[in-house]
Write a protein that holds these residues in place. Structure first.
Motif, mmCIF file in Angstrom:
data_model
loop_
_atom_site.group_PDB
_atom_site.id
_atom_site.type_symbol
_atom_site.label_atom_id
_atom_site.label_comp_id
_atom_site.label_asym_id
_atom_site.label_seq_id
_atom_site.Cartn_x
_atom_site.Cartn_y
_atom_site.Cartn_z
ATOM 1 N N ASN A 130 0.820 -1.224 0.000
ATOM 2 C CA ASN A 130 0.000 0.000 0.000
ATOM 3 C C ASN A 130 0.850 1.269 0.000
ATOM 4 O OD1 ASN A 130 -2.354 -1.643 0.251
ATOM 5 N ND2 ASN A 130 -1.979 -1.785 2.458
ATOM 6 N N GLY A 131 2.026 1.198 -0.623
ATOM 7 C CA GLY A 131 2.887 2.373 -0.678
ATOM 8 C C GLY A 131 2.871 3.076 -2.020
ATOM 9 N N LEU A 132 2.137 2.506 -2.985
ATOM 10 C CA LEU A 132 2.092 3.075 -4.333
ATOM 11 C C LEU A 132 0.705 3.601 -4.683
ATOM 12 C CD1 LEU A 132 4.137 0.538 -6.498
ATOM 13 C CD2 LEU A 132 4.745 2.904 -6.025
ATOM 14 N N ARG A 198 -4.592 11.515 -22.175
ATOM 15 C CA ARG A 198 -4.804 10.917 -20.849
ATOM 16 C C ARG A 198 -3.451 10.354 -20.409
ATOM 17 N NH1 ARG A 198 -8.821 7.154 -17.947
ATOM 18 N NH2 ARG A 198 -7.452 5.640 -16.917
ATOM 19 N N ILE A 199 -2.938 10.828 -19.283
ATOM 20 C CA ILE A 199 -1.619 10.422 -18.804
ATOM 21 C C ILE A 199 -1.761 9.703 -17.463
ATOM 22 C CG2 ILE A 199 0.692 11.213 -18.144
ATOM 23 C CD1 ILE A 199 0.274 13.651 -19.925
ATOM 24 N N GLU A 200 -1.120 8.543 -17.342
ATOM 25 C CA GLU A 200 -1.141 7.755 -16.102
ATOM 26 C C GLU A 200 0.282 7.633 -15.572
ATOM 27 O OE1 GLU A 200 -3.263 4.048 -16.485
ATOM 28 O OE2 GLU A 200 -4.401 4.794 -18.221
ATOM 29 N N VAL A 201 0.464 7.950 -14.296
ATOM 30 C CA VAL A 201 1.798 7.925 -13.691
ATOM 31 C C VAL A 201 1.725 7.334 -12.289
ATOM 32 C CG1 VAL A 201 3.801 9.297 -12.983
ATOM 33 C CG2 VAL A 201 2.471 9.998 -14.977
ATOM 34 N N LEU A 202 2.639 6.401 -11.981
ATOM 35 C CA LEU A 202 2.758 5.859 -10.624
ATOM 36 C C LEU A 202 3.616 6.786 -9.767
ATOM 37 C CD1 LEU A 202 3.522 2.071 -11.301
ATOM 38 C CD2 LEU A 202 1.332 3.094 -10.725
ATOM 39 N N TYR A 203 3.367 6.775 -8.453
ATOM 40 C CA TYR A 203 4.208 7.540 -7.523
ATOM 41 C C TYR A 203 4.102 6.928 -6.138
ATOM 42 C CZ TYR A 203 -0.223 9.737 -6.125
ATOM 43 O OH TYR A 203 -1.509 9.955 -5.685
ATOM 44 N N GLN A 204 5.090 7.208 -5.300
ATOM 45 C CA GLN A 204 5.061 6.738 -3.922
ATOM 46 C C GLN A 204 4.124 7.615 -3.105
ATOM 47 O OE1 GLN A 204 8.894 6.054 -2.182
ATOM 48 N NE2 GLN A 204 9.702 5.056 -4.002
ATOM 49 N N ALA A 205 3.315 6.996 -2.270
ATOM 50 C CA ALA A 205 2.217 7.687 -1.595
ATOM 51 C C ALA A 205 2.664 8.920 -0.820
ATOM 52 C CB ALA A 205 1.496 6.714 -0.664
ATOM 53 N N GLN A 206 3.869 8.888 -0.240
ATOM 54 C CA GLN A 206 4.278 10.002 0.621
ATOM 55 C C GLN A 206 4.577 11.287 -0.143
ATOM 56 O OE1 GLN A 206 6.391 7.516 0.023
ATOM 57 N NE2 GLN A 206 8.364 8.403 -0.478
ATOM 58 N N ILE A 207 4.686 11.210 -1.483
ATOM 59 C CA ILE A 207 4.958 12.438 -2.242
ATOM 60 C C ILE A 207 3.708 12.941 -2.964
ATOM 61 C CG2 ILE A 207 7.404 11.868 -2.540
ATOM 62 C CD1 ILE A 207 6.719 11.207 -5.495
ATOM 63 N N GLU A 208 2.543 12.478 -2.554
ATOM 64 C CA GLU A 208 1.306 12.839 -3.250
ATOM 65 C C GLU A 208 1.097 14.350 -3.340
ATOM 66 O OE1 GLU A 208 -2.257 10.357 -3.102
ATOM 67 O OE2 GLU A 208 -3.208 12.039 -2.048
ATOM 68 N N SER A 209 1.358 15.080 -2.265
ATOM 69 C CA SER A 209 1.142 16.527 -2.281
ATOM 70 C C SER A 209 2.029 17.198 -3.326
ATOM 71 C CB SER A 209 1.397 17.126 -0.892
ATOM 72 O OG SER A 209 2.739 16.899 -0.483
ATOM 73 N N LYS A 210 3.260 16.710 -3.503
ATOM 74 C CA LYS A 210 4.163 17.275 -4.503
ATOM 75 C C LYS A 210 3.658 16.984 -5.916
ATOM 76 C CE LYS A 210 8.579 16.800 -4.049
ATOM 77 N NZ LYS A 210 9.917 16.154 -3.883
ATOM 78 N N ILE A 211 3.123 15.787 -6.112
ATOM 79 C CA ILE A 211 2.612 15.404 -7.424
ATOM 80 C C ILE A 211 1.427 16.279 -7.810
ATOM 81 C CG2 ILE A 211 1.493 13.551 -8.728
ATOM 82 C CD1 ILE A 211 4.446 13.036 -8.299
ATOM 83 N N ILE A 212 0.489 16.443 -6.888
ATOM 84 C CA ILE A 212 -0.707 17.247 -7.177
ATOM 85 C C ILE A 212 -0.329 18.711 -7.375
ATOM 86 C CG2 ILE A 212 -2.899 18.059 -6.232
ATOM 87 C CD1 ILE A 212 -3.167 15.347 -4.849
ATOM 88 N N ASP A 232 -2.464 -2.014 -4.883
ATOM 89 C CA ASP A 232 -2.056 -3.114 -4.004
ATOM 90 C C ASP A 232 -0.636 -3.578 -4.298
ATOM 91 O OD1 ASP A 232 -4.469 -3.197 -2.644
ATOM 92 O OD2 ASP A 232 -5.379 -4.584 -4.072
ATOM 93 N N ASN A 233 -0.018 -3.033 -5.347
ATOM 94 C CA ASN A 233 1.347 -3.428 -5.694
ATOM 95 C C ASN A 233 2.305 -3.166 -4.544
ATOM 96 O OD1 ASN A 233 -0.268 -2.443 -7.966
ATOM 97 N ND2 ASN A 233 1.449 -3.053 -9.239
ATOM 98 N N ASN A 234 3.276 -4.067 -4.367
ATOM 99 C CA ASN A 234 4.311 -3.855 -3.362
ATOM 100 C C ASN A 234 5.304 -2.802 -3.829
ATOM 101 O OD1 ASN A 234 3.283 -5.799 -1.646
ATOM 102 N ND2 ASN A 234 4.579 -7.426 -2.455
ATOM 103 N N LEU A 235 5.803 -2.027 -2.872
ATOM 104 C CA LEU A 235 6.853 -1.054 -3.144
ATOM 105 C C LEU A 235 8.181 -1.766 -2.905
ATOM 106 C CD1 LEU A 235 7.447 1.858 -3.887
ATOM 107 C CD2 LEU A 235 7.188 2.480 -1.487
ATOM 108 N N LYS A 236 8.798 -2.273 -3.955
ATOM 109 C CA LYS A 236 9.927 -3.194 -3.834
ATOM 110 C C LYS A 236 11.168 -2.579 -3.201
ATOM 111 C CE LYS A 236 8.479 -6.109 -7.707
ATOM 112 N NZ LYS A 236 8.851 -6.688 -9.022
ATOM 113 N N GLU A 237 11.305 -1.255 -3.292
ATOM 114 C CA GLU A 237 12.502 -0.597 -2.758
ATOM 115 C C GLU A 237 12.367 -0.262 -1.280
ATOM 116 O OE1 GLU A 237 10.717 0.641 -5.286
ATOM 117 O OE2 GLU A 237 11.892 0.017 -7.032
ATOM 118 N N VAL A 238 11.210 -0.555 -0.693
ATOM 119 C CA VAL A 238 10.947 -0.194 0.704
ATOM 120 C C VAL A 238 10.310 -1.386 1.404
ATOM 121 C CG1 VAL A 238 9.709 1.396 2.237
ATOM 122 C CG2 VAL A 238 10.562 2.207 0.035
#
Length: 365
Positions: A130-132, A198-212, A232-238
């Motif tokens: 739940n980190g992505l 239409r653009i789709e981009v993944l990001y780590q949840a903790q940077i959501e405010s920066k993305i928006i 539900d994807n795993n955040l493999k680097e964390v």
């Protein structure tokens, strides 16, 4: 420099969002606007550490373990936690902790252990769930490159060793503004048709405010349409623990002697040495018994951690060697890790490693 320059950098390396719910990483004592000139690094923050900081004129103590885990209702010096906090405040010394968030990153505490014992091909043992998240937005064709690039600059589109990852589909967007709109394109009270991407981009949840923020700042529309999806994807680097391989397989007893030497250990508590050679090694700095099932599922031959309870050793069940090397011992080189992290970014900032051994456990030989 100001304290916030240091803390902001440390939190890009190990974001506070990665810490466990019980933890208390971050700035514990001090002001972000404080000017700092010298830091003391330690595994724990004790009275002796504060005295050492005073003696060496250090403005800040950076420790792995937080001195405060629970809320303080009084500050009258009735226990060591209160005495540490009081002495630090009286001497204007800031205290910063970087604990389970540094445990969780792939270049953190567990990576240092892997480095010390010579493991290769290392990766997170139990990736964070739940980190992505994924953001989907719609932008006029002429502005697609501009907005997409700014989203990437904000940290979006990073997948493993790849950056600038996105998916793009062209289509037609429609909208009709009323008398109160100030539309970028189209006329009031008339339906407008616009070629959009239409653009789709993944990001780590903790940077959501920066993305928006990046999206809203660079998008030309008065009202920006976007959707956010939790994944539900795993955040493999964390995540928790790491697993890697020895360059060559070793006899179990020989490996434990190797471990003892490389980690500077006086003793190792371990389960029965198995007859097979060992090659795949799982590690977890600090209390890691909760990861035994993960180590077994990953077919690790040895699991190195600390704080195993008596009955938990039976769970090895002849399938793996549990090597309990001690809590302090497993994390002792975290101090060197922090020194390297900080000096790489701030080469002219004065830093010293503590000369105190803060291990509360003593061994009678």
């Amino acid at each position: 420099m100001q304290l916030k320059e240091l803390t902001q950098y440390l939190e890009t390396v190990a974001p506070l969002a990665y810490q466990e719910s019980y933890d208390n990483s971050g700035l514990i004592v001090g002001s972000f606007d404080k000017e700092i000139n010298k830091a003391l690094i330690s595994l724990d923050c004790t009275e002796a550490i504060v005295d050492e900081a005073i003696k060496n004129k250090c403005d800040i103590i950076i420790s792995h373990h937080p001195i405060v885990f629970k809320g303080l209702k009084k500050l009258n010096g009735s226990n060591y936690v209160e005495r540490v906090i009081i002495k630090a405040i009286e001497n204007k010394i800031a205290i910063y902790a970087i604990h389970t968030n540094l445990d969780a990153v792939d270049n953190g505490v567990n990576s240092k252990i892997c480095e010390k014992i010579g493991l290769q091909n290392c990766h997170i043992l139990s990736p964070k769930k739940n980190g992505l998240k994924k953001i989907v937005f719609f932008v006029p064709l002429a502005y697609a490159d501009i907005v997409r690039t700014e989203i990437f600059e904000a940290g979006g589109g990073q997948i493993g060793n790849y950056t600038n990852a996105s998916f793009n589909t062209n289509g037609i967007g429609t909208f009709k503004g009323n008398d109160f709109t100030n539309a970028f394109v189209g006329k009031k009270n008339q339906t407008h048709y616009e070629d959009e991407t239409r653009i789709e981009v993944l990001y780590q949840a903790q940077i959501e405010s920066k993305i928006i923020a990046a999206l809203l700042k660079n998008h030309p529309y008065e009202e920006v349409a976007y959707d956010i999806y939790a994944l539900d994807n795993n955040l493999k680097e964390v995540g928790s623990g790491m697993i890697g391989e020895l360059p060559e397989e070793m006899d179990g007893v020989k490996f434990l002697h190797h471990l003892k030497e490389k980690m500077d250990l006086s003793v190792i508590r371990h389960t029965e040495i198995l007859s097979k050679k060992v090659k795949k090694i799982a590690v977890c700095g600090g209390s890691g018994s909760f990861l035994l099932k993960n180590a077994l599922a990953a077919n690790a031959d040895v699991f190195i951690t600390a704080d195993f309870k008596y009955h938990e050793f039976f769970d090895a069940d002849g399938k793996i060697i549990i090597a309990d090397i001690g809590h302090f011992e497993s994390e002792q080189f975290t101090q060197h890790l922090l020194l390297d992290i900080i000096t790489k970014k701030f080469p002219n900032f004065a830093i010293r490693l503590t000369e105190n051994n803060t291990n509360p456990i003593k061994y009678l030989s």
